[in-house]
Scaffold this motif. Structure first.
Motif, PDB file in Angstrom:
ATOM      1  N   GLY A 260       0.767  -1.240   0.000  1.00 49.58           N
ATOM      2  CA  GLY A 260       0.000   0.000   0.000  1.00 49.58           C
ATOM      3  C   GLY A 260       0.793   1.281   0.000  1.00 49.58           C
ATOM      4  N   SER A 261       2.126   1.189  -0.026  1.00 51.49           N
ATOM      5  CA  SER A 261       2.952   2.384   0.094  1.00 51.49           C
ATOM      6  C   SER A 261       3.326   2.988  -1.254  1.00 51.49           C
ATOM      7  CB  SER A 261       4.223   2.050   0.879  1.00 51.49           C
ATOM      8  OG  SER A 261       4.936   3.213   1.234  1.00 51.49           O
ATOM      9  N   LEU A 262       2.840   2.371  -2.330  1.00 57.72           N
ATOM     10  CA  LEU A 262       3.171   2.826  -3.677  1.00 57.72           C
ATOM     11  C   LEU A 262       2.054   3.675  -4.272  1.00 57.72           C
ATOM     12  CD1 LEU A 262       4.435  -0.639  -4.840  1.00 57.72           C
ATOM     13  CD2 LEU A 262       5.856   1.417  -4.926  1.00 57.72           C
TER      14      LEU A 262
ATOM     15  N   ALA B 133     -11.804  -3.002   0.700  1.00 64.51           N
ATOM     16  CA  ALA B 133     -10.449  -3.272   1.180  1.00 64.51           C
ATOM     17  C   ALA B 133     -10.463  -4.115   2.450  1.00 64.51           C
ATOM     18  CB  ALA B 133      -9.715  -1.958   1.453  1.00 64.51           C
ATOM     19  N   THR B 134      -9.405  -4.912   2.609  1.00 57.03           N
ATOM     20  CA  THR B 134      -9.150  -5.709   3.809  1.00 57.03           C
ATOM     21  C   THR B 134      -7.800  -5.299   4.384  1.00 57.03           C
ATOM     22  OG1 THR B 134     -10.405  -7.620   3.005  1.00 57.03           O
ATOM     23  CG2 THR B 134      -8.762  -8.041   4.698  1.00 57.03           C
ATOM     24  N   TRP B 135      -7.754  -5.068   5.681  1.00 53.05           N
ATOM     25  CA  TRP B 135      -6.490  -4.802   6.379  1.00 53.05           C
ATOM     26  C   TRP B 135      -5.971  -6.142   6.863  1.00 53.05           C
ATOM     27  CZ3 TRP B 135      -5.360   0.093   9.647  1.00 53.05           C
ATOM     28  CH2 TRP B 135      -4.157  -0.037  10.350  1.00 53.05           C
ATOM     29  N   VAL B 136      -4.785  -6.553   6.390  1.00 53.10           N
ATOM     30  CA  VAL B 136      -4.159  -7.802   6.817  1.00 53.10           C
ATOM     31  C   VAL B 136      -3.024  -7.475   7.779  1.00 53.10           C
ATOM     32  CG1 VAL B 136      -3.013  -9.919   6.098  1.00 53.10           C
ATOM     33  CG2 VAL B 136      -4.743  -8.881   4.615  1.00 53.10           C
ATOM     34  N   PHE B 137      -3.152  -7.940   9.011  1.00 56.25           N
ATOM     35  CA  PHE B 137      -2.219  -7.613  10.084  1.00 56.25           C
ATOM     36  C   PHE B 137      -1.518  -8.898  10.527  1.00 56.25           C
ATOM     37  CE2 PHE B 137      -0.775  -6.896  14.335  1.00 56.25           C
ATOM     38  CZ  PHE B 137      -0.733  -5.536  14.613  1.00 56.25           C
TER      39      PHE B 137
ATOM     40  N   ILE C 157       0.512   4.865   3.293  1.00 57.79           N
ATOM     41  CA  ILE C 157      -0.361   3.687   3.179  1.00 57.79           C
ATOM     42  C   ILE C 157      -1.792   4.040   3.587  1.00 57.79           C
ATOM     43  CG2 ILE C 157      -0.824   1.372   4.079  1.00 57.79           C
ATOM     44  CD1 ILE C 157       2.264   1.181   4.551  1.00 57.79           C
ATOM     45  N   ILE C 158      -1.946   4.699   4.726  1.00 59.25           N
ATOM     46  CA  ILE C 158      -3.277   5.054   5.218  1.00 59.25           C
ATOM     47  C   ILE C 158      -3.952   6.045   4.255  1.00 59.25           C
ATOM     48  CG2 ILE C 158      -4.548   6.158   7.087  1.00 59.25           C
ATOM     49  CD1 ILE C 158      -3.481   3.314   7.671  1.00 59.25           C
ATOM     50  N   LYS C 159      -3.206   6.980   3.733  1.00 61.01           N
ATOM     51  CA  LYS C 159      -3.765   7.942   2.776  1.00 61.01           C
ATOM     52  C   LYS C 159      -4.238   7.225   1.517  1.00 61.01           C
ATOM     53  CE  LYS C 159      -2.520  12.202   0.281  1.00 61.01           C
ATOM     54  NZ  LYS C 159      -1.424  13.172   0.015  1.00 61.01           N
TER      55      LYS C 159
ATOM     56  N   THR D 263     -12.091   1.173 -11.201  1.00 62.06           N
ATOM     57  CA  THR D 263     -11.922   0.072 -12.167  1.00 62.06           C
ATOM     58  C   THR D 263     -12.392  -1.250 -11.568  1.00 62.06           C
ATOM     59  OG1 THR D 263     -10.003   1.203 -13.119  1.00 62.06           O
ATOM     60  CG2 THR D 263     -10.261  -1.118 -13.644  1.00 62.06           C
ATOM     61  N   MET D 264     -12.211  -1.428 -10.272  1.00 58.92           N
ATOM     62  CA  MET D 264     -12.576  -2.691  -9.620  1.00 58.92           C
ATOM     63  C   MET D 264     -14.069  -2.669  -9.259  1.00 58.92           C
ATOM     64  SD  MET D 264      -9.197  -3.384  -7.228  1.00 58.92           S
ATOM     65  CE  MET D 264      -9.599  -5.086  -6.856  1.00 58.92           C
ATOM     66  N   THR D 265     -14.893  -3.020 -10.217  1.00 58.62           N
ATOM     67  CA  THR D 265     -16.345  -2.876 -10.060  1.00 58.62           C
ATOM     68  C   THR D 265     -17.057  -4.135  -9.592  1.00 58.62           C
ATOM     69  OG1 THR D 265     -16.634  -3.405 -12.415  1.00 58.62           O
ATOM     70  CG2 THR D 265     -16.418  -1.079 -11.829  1.00 58.62           C
ATOM     71  N   ARG D 266     -16.418  -5.291  -9.679  1.00 59.36           N
ATOM     72  CA  ARG D 266     -17.054  -6.530  -9.236  1.00 59.36           C
ATOM     73  C   ARG D 266     -17.297  -6.468  -7.729  1.00 59.36           C
ATOM     74  NH1 ARG D 266     -19.477  -9.152 -13.189  1.00 59.36           N
ATOM     75  NH2 ARG D 266     -18.242  -8.960 -15.090  1.00 59.36           N
ATOM     76  N   ARG D 267     -18.423  -6.992  -7.288  1.00 61.37           N
ATOM     77  CA  ARG D 267     -18.826  -6.842  -5.891  1.00 61.37           C
ATOM     78  C   ARG D 267     -17.799  -7.417  -4.923  1.00 61.37           C
ATOM     79  NH1 ARG D 267     -21.728  -9.585  -2.050  1.00 61.37           N
ATOM     80  NH2 ARG D 267     -21.987 -11.404  -3.392  1.00 61.37           N
ATOM     81  N   LYS D 268     -17.169  -8.528  -5.280  1.00 59.62           N
ATOM     82  CA  LYS D 268     -16.223  -9.155  -4.368  1.00 59.62           C
ATOM     83  C   LYS D 268     -14.766  -8.887  -4.735  1.00 59.62           C
ATOM     84  CE  LYS D 268     -19.227 -12.763  -2.550  1.00 59.62           C
ATOM     85  NZ  LYS D 268     -19.375 -14.205  -2.244  1.00 59.62           N
ATOM     86  N   SER D 269     -14.518  -8.034  -5.708  1.00 66.37           N
ATOM     87  CA  SER D 269     -13.140  -7.622  -5.996  1.00 66.37           C
ATOM     88  C   SER D 269     -12.669  -6.695  -4.882  1.00 66.37           C
ATOM     89  CB  SER D 269     -13.071  -6.897  -7.339  1.00 66.37           C
ATOM     90  OG  SER D 269     -13.330  -7.772  -8.415  1.00 66.37           O
ATOM     91  N   HIS D 270     -11.427  -6.882  -4.452  1.00 63.98           N
ATOM     92  CA  HIS D 270     -10.950  -6.026  -3.368  1.00 63.98           C
ATOM     93  C   HIS D 270      -9.426  -5.989  -3.313  1.00 63.98           C
ATOM     94  CE1 HIS D 270     -10.801  -9.963  -1.309  1.00 63.98           C
ATOM     95  NE2 HIS D 270      -9.879  -9.416  -0.536  1.00 63.98           N
ATOM     96  N   VAL D 271      -8.906  -5.046  -2.530  1.00 64.62           N
ATOM     97  CA  VAL D 271      -7.471  -4.914  -2.294  1.00 64.62           C
ATOM     98  C   VAL D 271      -7.189  -5.321  -0.849  1.00 64.62           C
ATOM     99  CG1 VAL D 271      -5.535  -3.304  -2.076  1.00 64.62           C
ATOM    100  CG2 VAL D 271      -7.109  -3.126  -4.026  1.00 64.62           C
ATOM    101  N   ARG D 272      -6.168  -6.140  -0.677  1.00 66.35           N
ATOM    102  CA  ARG D 272      -5.710  -6.555   0.656  1.00 66.35           C
ATOM    103  C   ARG D 272      -4.447  -5.755   0.983  1.00 66.35           C
ATOM    104  NH1 ARG D 272      -7.385 -11.634   2.350  1.00 66.35           N
ATOM    105  NH2 ARG D 272      -5.326 -12.192   3.102  1.00 66.35           N
ATOM    106  N   PHE D 273      -4.572  -4.832   1.921  1.00 63.23           N
ATOM    107  CA  PHE D 273      -3.442  -4.009   2.343  1.00 63.23           C
ATOM    108  C   PHE D 273      -2.711  -4.724   3.479  1.00 63.23           C
ATOM    109  CE2 PHE D 273      -6.192  -0.954   0.294  1.00 63.23           C
ATOM    110  CZ  PHE D 273      -5.333  -0.036  -0.281  1.00 63.23           C
TER     111      PHE D 273
END
Length: 354
Positions: free
Chosen positions: A97-99, A156-160, A142-144, A111-121
């Motif tokens: 997420g830092s890029l 989005a999902t936060w992976v810790f 990253i937070i921004k 662009t990510m329009t599918r209901r279950k498409s997501h980004v895992r940070f």
């Protein structure tokens, strides 16, 4: 070895990454900071034209992650997502997420329009701890970026990943994730220490790999659990009794294949690890591994061959690989036994819906 039907893909779009996580397979104590095979391979980006050879109409999901690179650094990630979104296929992107800037994250969200498409940070802590493992990343950036992505409709999902240095911040991070608008917060154990129901437990066996110890000497940290060779048979005894062989192949179970950034189509990312390393480092230990020897004379490069040609190559090897699965694990495919033929794995993650 490979599923009869393929519904999911795990794709490594690039071997490039901005981070320098101490225990990542690309990080090294060498002056360049990366392993010899990464340095020798140069920067490799999987091209959209190659990806168009995949029968996307048959796919339910694609996971852009991989062994060595961060997909957000790929110069054409948004174009690739846009192409795949034409099909009934969910898109998952895993990134530190830092890029990139807010304009780019806004465009990706739209662009990510599918209901279950997501980004895992992948965010392992807060401002004072995330950078301790996610080296060369910036928490505020990253937070921004995450906030921008979410505010523009992105899921989005936060992976810790819990370490000893950040486990006291789990609750605070989960609350921050909820405030920002993350859909889920995923708490994962690492294999340096074991997290079970919020309790940190020490690894049972010290590290056995010299390169791993070098990482700790340089960057600090707690040793990870590395299986001893004489444990493999013990781990697989019950699976032999239940299934007739020592393997419960996850790729076959979830109907997934892995594609490396240089186009190689492989059963899983574990096979991809030493396959990639041995291709670009003539002295790498991967050359001795059985699966690398099997792959040596196979046509698996999607840049050169069609999808059907590659699948047919694996069909020819299927009986041989399953025969190896039925024999003594210490003499055969180590990756298969250590990852899919053991009883060592506990649930690796706890997921919270926010």
């Amino acid at each position: 070895m490979i599923p009869t039907t393929i519904r999911k893909l795990h794709i490594e779009l690039t071997n490039r990454c901005n981070a320098g996580c101490p225990l990542c397979g690309r990080t090294s104590t060498r002056p360049s900071g990366v392993t010899e095979f990464i340095e020798n391979s140069g920067w490799i980006d999987l091209q959209l034209e190659t990806l168009k050879k995949i029968p996307w109409k048959n796919m339910d999901r694609v996971n852009f992650c991989g062994n060595y690179g961060d997909p957000a650094i790929h110069p054409k990630l948004i174009d690739i997502v846009e192409y795949i979104e034409q099909f009934e296929c969910k898109v998952h992107v895993v990134t530190n997420g830092s890029l990139r800037n807010t304009e780019w994250w806004t465009k990706l969200a739209k662009t990510m329009t599918r209901r279950k498409s997501h980004v895992r940070f992948s965010i392992d802590g807060l401002r004072d701890t995330n950078h301790l493992y996610r080296r060369n990343t910036n928490f505020d950036t990253i937070i921004k970026n995450a906030q921008t992505f979410i505010d523009n409709g992105g899921r989005a999902t936060w992976v810790f990943i819990a370490f000893q240095h950040n486990e006291h911040q789990i609750d605070e991070a989960r609350e921050l994730a909820k405030k920002i608008g993350f859909k889920k917060f995923e708490l994962r154990r690492n294999n340096r220490t074991i997290l079970v129901d919020g309790v940190i437990r020490e690894p049972r066996i010290p590290p056995v790999k010299k390169i791993q110890q070098q990482m700790f000497d340089k960057f600090g940290g707690t040793p990870s659990y590395v299986p001893q060779k004489n444990e493999l048979k013990k781990w697989t005894e019950s699976t032999f009794k239940e299934s007739g062989c020592g393997i419960r192949c996850k790729s076959m179970k979830i109907e997934e294949l892995y594609i490396a950034c240089d186009g190689d189509v492989l059963p899983c990312c574990w096979w991809g690890n030493y396959q990639f390393a041995s291709k670009y480092d003539p002295n790498h230990i991967g050359h001795k591994h059985k699966h690398v020897q099997i792959l040596k004379n196979m046509k698996i490069d999607l840049r050169k061959y069609s999808w059907d040609e590659i699948i047919n190559e694996y069909e020819k090897q299927k009986d041989y690989v399953q025969l190896l699965w039925s024999n003594d694990p210490k003499n055969n495919i180590l990756e298969c036994y250590s990852q899919c033929g053991t009883q060592k794995n506990i649930d690796a993650r706890v997921e919270y819906t926010l």
